[in-house]
Each structure stands twice: as structure tokens, then as C-alpha cells.
Design a protein around this motif. Structure first.
Motif, short mmCIF file in Angstrom:
data_model
loop_
_atom_site.label_atom_id
_atom_site.label_comp_id
_atom_site.label_asym_id
_atom_site.label_seq_id
_atom_site.Cartn_x
_atom_site.Cartn_y
_atom_site.Cartn_z
N VAL A 152 0.84 -1.21 0.00
CA VAL A 152 0.00 0.00 0.00
C VAL A 152 0.87 1.25 0.00
O VAL A 152 0.57 2.22 -0.70
N VAL A 153 1.94 1.24 0.77
CA VAL A 153 2.87 2.37 0.78
C VAL A 153 3.39 2.65 -0.62
O VAL A 153 3.40 3.80 -1.09
N GLU A 154 3.83 1.60 -1.33
CA GLU A 154 4.33 1.75 -2.69
C GLU A 154 3.23 2.23 -3.63
O GLU A 154 3.45 3.10 -4.48
N HIS A 155 2.03 1.68 -3.48
CA HIS A 155 0.89 2.07 -4.32
C HIS A 155 0.54 3.54 -4.12
O HIS A 155 0.33 4.28 -5.10
N LEU A 156 0.47 3.98 -2.88
CA LEU A 156 0.12 5.37 -2.61
C LEU A 156 1.17 6.34 -3.16
O LEU A 156 0.83 7.41 -3.67
N VAL A 164 4.11 7.77 2.79
CA VAL A 164 3.80 7.37 4.16
C VAL A 164 4.73 6.23 4.56
O VAL A 164 5.37 5.59 3.72
N ASP A 165 4.78 5.97 5.83
CA ASP A 165 5.56 4.86 6.39
C ASP A 165 4.61 3.69 6.63
O ASP A 165 3.43 3.90 6.94
N GLY A 291 -2.84 17.78 5.21
CA GLY A 291 -3.13 17.81 6.65
C GLY A 291 -3.04 16.43 7.28
O GLY A 291 -4.05 15.91 7.75
N PRO A 292 -1.85 15.83 7.31
CA PRO A 292 -1.73 14.49 7.89
C PRO A 292 -2.11 14.42 9.37
O PRO A 292 -2.41 13.34 9.88
N HIS A 297 -7.19 9.09 5.75
CA HIS A 297 -7.28 8.78 4.32
C HIS A 297 -7.70 7.34 4.13
O HIS A 297 -7.11 6.41 4.71
N LEU A 298 -8.72 7.12 3.28
CA LEU A 298 -9.23 5.77 3.01
C LEU A 298 -9.04 5.42 1.55
O LEU A 298 -9.30 6.23 0.66
#
Length: 460
Positions: A152-156, A164-165, A291-292, A297-298
């Protein structure tokens, strides 16, 4: 093997790849090809027919996606089987079933369904086999399978520009399930603003958790941030591609929403249900990037691949993640690992990236066909060049109901804006989805939709 003659008409309106796929299906149905027969390579067939390899490759992709053929690595492309032919005297069914079989199966042009035609079935089977390689789990991971979170990190990063981490990512059972989890972390009885019209399953999840839903209007620039009342605990929105109107939240409103969330200390739930599917320009930065500290985020695999996987992801501030994990600890809620592992396998072999490229191309072409049908019928359409649906505005609820009923009488199911309101419907129109039907069914459905929309204009 040598194929029977395949007729292609270069002067026809239908693309050569579509004609070729139809011709191969017809040859199979007529017995010219049998289950297990190896098809010529795309290069060989292109040379035989005097067309480009792009044409033959696109036709094969279509047949693979439909399940008519299967690709075997290092061996080629093979026929899977032929459809059943028309029933003859020896295949008569019971009279009660014959009547039902003659009824046309409705063609659904509702929004929200994935485009299964774009899914490479060979890659799909390969991913499931790879997902079965690890031993069974003794216990589920409340945060999700580590490899899934890394994927998911790579996809995002690659497809949404969000860095993201893995520690920031939680696996979910999909966007609506994630909304339900987030809703239960908010104080019961608190108010959450939602888009109007908007996604009613999210509205139901919020209400089920005991929250008070406050509808807020949407216009051509997305959620009207200035209309948000004070005293909110959260705001649920679909900024990348507003559902169902298809607007994109403007940059100014994104900044204003994040600033208000910080000042008033409410949580923004950003549902990015199909943010990867954009065909015109690059998407604006995600709210989670701006705004993290105030945005949850979904994302979901349901619209990109299929709901079969039942997986999604949540990226949220630390306190929100902790609250969700605490809730999971008390309720025993665990995201199922099987779908996560299939997603990992698709991503690991590059099949997910290839699928997204193919899906964008397919949906872009379908959207062009939908736009042409709507304009030919004398109507305008709304919605960015993104996702898998558009909106056809109509003058009032009576016109919406008349169009839906007329299409239903011809075995085509259309969706209206009325059901997408949390309060009293304020807009009328048709929400026309174009991902679900196979191409031939989509063409028939668009012909009917165009007819009933044109008739509405003629009767005004």
C-alpha cells in the motif's frame, strides 16, 4: 494452428480489435476452435491479417479478460471453451424455466461497480496461487499483513503521490467498513458533516454508530466548505471525485477544509474510492498530504480490482490509528488476510500497475462512448474525466423517475440522484455508470439510455 478466415472491415466504425475479438468468439462458438486449441501469437496473427500487433494484442486482452482464453507463460494463448449454443430439441428445459430464460437479463448502468473486463484472469489466478503459498495464520494481524501494508505504501506513492511509512497504514475491509470503524471512535451523538448528495452507505455507517449526520451542499468545485457548521466532530468527503456528482474539490477549498479542521479540531475522513482513475489531468494533492495531522485517508481495492478481495487501507494520525486498534482489540475485528495477500502478489509481479494502465485506458474509452450517447440524445453531462460514472442532469424528480422507468421497461437499470441524498432530494438526474457491463452489453444499454433521454427532450 491455422485459423478459419477472419473478416475485418477497415471502413466500419467499430475498432478492428473489437471486430477481431468478436470474430474469434464466433469461430469458437461455431466449432472452428475448441477448448485447448492454441491461438497464433499476436505477431503471427497480425502478419496474417495485415494489421498492427496492437490490434491483435488488444483483442487477445479482451478475450483473456472475458475468460474465453487463457495465457500460459512460455506456451502461448489457449482457447478455454465455447459458450453453449441455442437449445435444440434434445436440450429442452422445463417449461417453467423456458419462460424465464427468454426474459432479457437487465443491463446495469449503475455506478459503483468495478470493470471486470479489464482484469487479466491469468494474473488473477497467478496471484491467488501465490497467496496460498504461505502457511495458514495462527492469528490475524490487527494492523494487517506486513507485506500488504508495504504494498500500500508503494501504491500510494506511485499512484497517489502520498509518501507514508508502513507503520502509518492499517489494513481495512474496505472504505465503508473503515468509515464504520472511524465512526465508533467519535463521541456518540456528535455531529459529522457529509456531502449532499453523497455516498449513502457512509451516511448509514455514521448513523449506525450513533452520530448525527449534517448534510452540506456540493457544487462544481466540490464540498462547499463555507457551509460547514460549527461544532463538528468530523467531515466525510470524496474530494478526488465527488460521489455521485463527479466534481473535484478545488485547491482553495482543500486548504480551507484542512485549516478549519485544525482550528476547530475535527477529523476529516477522505474517501479516495477511485482516485487512481483520472484521464485528463494529474489529481490535486490528497487532503492527507496537506493535513496528515487532521485527515484520515481511506482507499479500497473494490473499484480498482474487485470487491472479492474485501480489502482497503487507512492512513490516519497516530491518535486515530490507536483508537481504531483499541476498538479492534475490544471487538475482535480483524481485516481478513487472504485478500491482502492477493493484492500483494498482484503488486509484487507488476500486474497491479499493468492492470491500472489497462483499466484507465478502458474506462477512458467507455466514458467517451457514454458522453457521445448523452450528447446525441440532446443532454449535457457533469463530472470530471475520471472514475467510472457521469451525471446527466434532469429538470425534476418526475423526469428522473420517467427516464428510469422507461429504461427498466427495456431491461436497462439506471440510477437516479434521488437516492443519493441524506435529506430531501435537491437535485434530479441520472447517475450513469459504465464499468460493469461487457462492451456489447454497454453498447446496448447506452442505446436504450440514449433513446429514453432523447424521448424526454422530445416530450418537453
Amino acid at each position: 494452428m491455422e485459423l478459419p478466415p477472419l473478416a475485418l472491415d477497415r471502413n466500419a466504425d467499430r475498432p478492428l480489435a473489437v471486430q477481431l475479438a468478436d470474430a474469434l468468439r464466433a469461430v469458437t462458438a461455431g466449432g472452428g476452435l475448441r477448448a485447448g486449441d492454441r491461438l497464433p501469437s499476436t505477431r503471427e496473427l497480425a502478419a496474417t491479417l495485415g494489421v498492427s500487433r496492437t490490434v491483435t494484442a488488444a483483442a487477445y486482452d479482451q478475450l483473456l479478460a472475458e475468460g474465453w482464453a487463457v495465457g500460459r507463460r512460455g506456451a502461448g494463448t489457449f482457447v478455454v471453451g465455447a459458450p453453449a449454443g441455442p437449445p435444440g430439441p434434445a436440450r429442452q428445459t422445463a417449461p417453467s424455466r423456458q419462460g424465464r430464460e427468454r426474459e432479457p437479463r437487465p443491463i446495469s448502468l449503475w455506478p459503483g461497480a468495478p470493470c471486470l473486463e479489464a482484469l487479466d484472469r491469468a494474473a488473477w489466478r497467478r496471484a491467488w496461487r501465490a497467496a496460498a503459498d504461505p502457511p495458514p495464520d495462527a492469528a490475524a494481524e490487527p494492523v494487517g499483513v506486513p507485506a500488504f501494508r508495504a504494498a500500500v505504501v508503494e501504491h500510494l506513492l506511485r499512484h497517489r503521490g502520498l509518501a507514508v511509512d508502513p507503520a502509518q497504514v492499517l489494513a481495512t475491509a474496505g472504505s465503508t467498513a473503515a468509515v464504520a470503524e472511524l465512526a465508533r471512535t467519535l463521541p456518540p451523538g456528535s455531529r459529522v458533516a457529509v456531502e449532499e448528495p453523497g455516498y449513502q452507505r457512509a451516511v448509514a455507517a455514521l448513523r449506525t454508530a450513533g452520530l448525527v449526520v449534517t448534510p452540506v451542499p456540493v457544487d462544481a468545485a466540490g464540498l462547499v466548505v463555507e457551509a460547514l457548521p460549527a461544532g463538528l466532530a468530523g467531515v466525510y468527503c470524496t474530494p478526488a471525485h465527488q460521489f455521485p456528482l463527479g466534481a473535484r474539490l478545488s485547491a482553495a477549498r482543500r486548504m480551507a477544509l484542512v485549516e478549519r479542521a485544525r482550528a476547530e479540531r475535527f477529523l476529516v475522513i477522505e474517501d479516495d474510492y477511485d482516485g487512481e482513475l483520472r484521464y485528463d489531468v494529474a489529481p490535486l494533492p490528497l487532503l492527507a498530504a496537506l493535513g496528515p495531522d487532521v485527515v484520515a485517508h481511506l482507499g479500497t481495492a473494490s473499484k480498482l480490482l474487485t470487491p472479492t478481495l474485501g480489502v482497503g487501507w487507512l492512513v490516519a494520525p497516530p491518535a486515530v490509528r490507536s483508537a481504531v486498534l483499541d476498538l479492534r482489540g475490544h471487538t475482535g475485528t480483524r481485516p481478513a488476510p487472504a485478500g491482502q495477500r492477493v493484492f500483494v502478489a498482484l503488486a509484487a509481479h507488476g500486474d497491479l500497475a499493468r492492470h491500472l494502465r489497462r483499466l484507465r485506458r478502458e474506462l477512458s474509452q467507455r466514458r467517451a462512448a457514454v458522453a457521445a450517447a448523452v450528447r446525441t440524445a440532446g443532454h449535457v453531462l457533469e463530472g470530471d474525466a475520471a472514475g467510472a460514472h457521469i451525471v446527466v442532469p434532469l429538470p425534476d424528480a418526475a423526469a428522473e423517475r420517467a427516464v428510469i422507468d422507461a429504461a427498466a421497461a427495456r431491461a436497462v437499470t439506471l440510477d437516479g440522484l434521488a437516492r443519493h441524498h441524506a435529506g430531501e432530494p435537491g437535485r434530479a438526474g441520472i447517475v450513469l455508470g459504465y464499468a460493469e457491463p461487457p462492451r456489447p452489453a454497454l453498447e446496448r444499454g447506452l442505446a436504450v439510455a440514449g433513446d429514453v433521454l432523447a424521448l424526454l427532450n422530445a416530450n418537453r
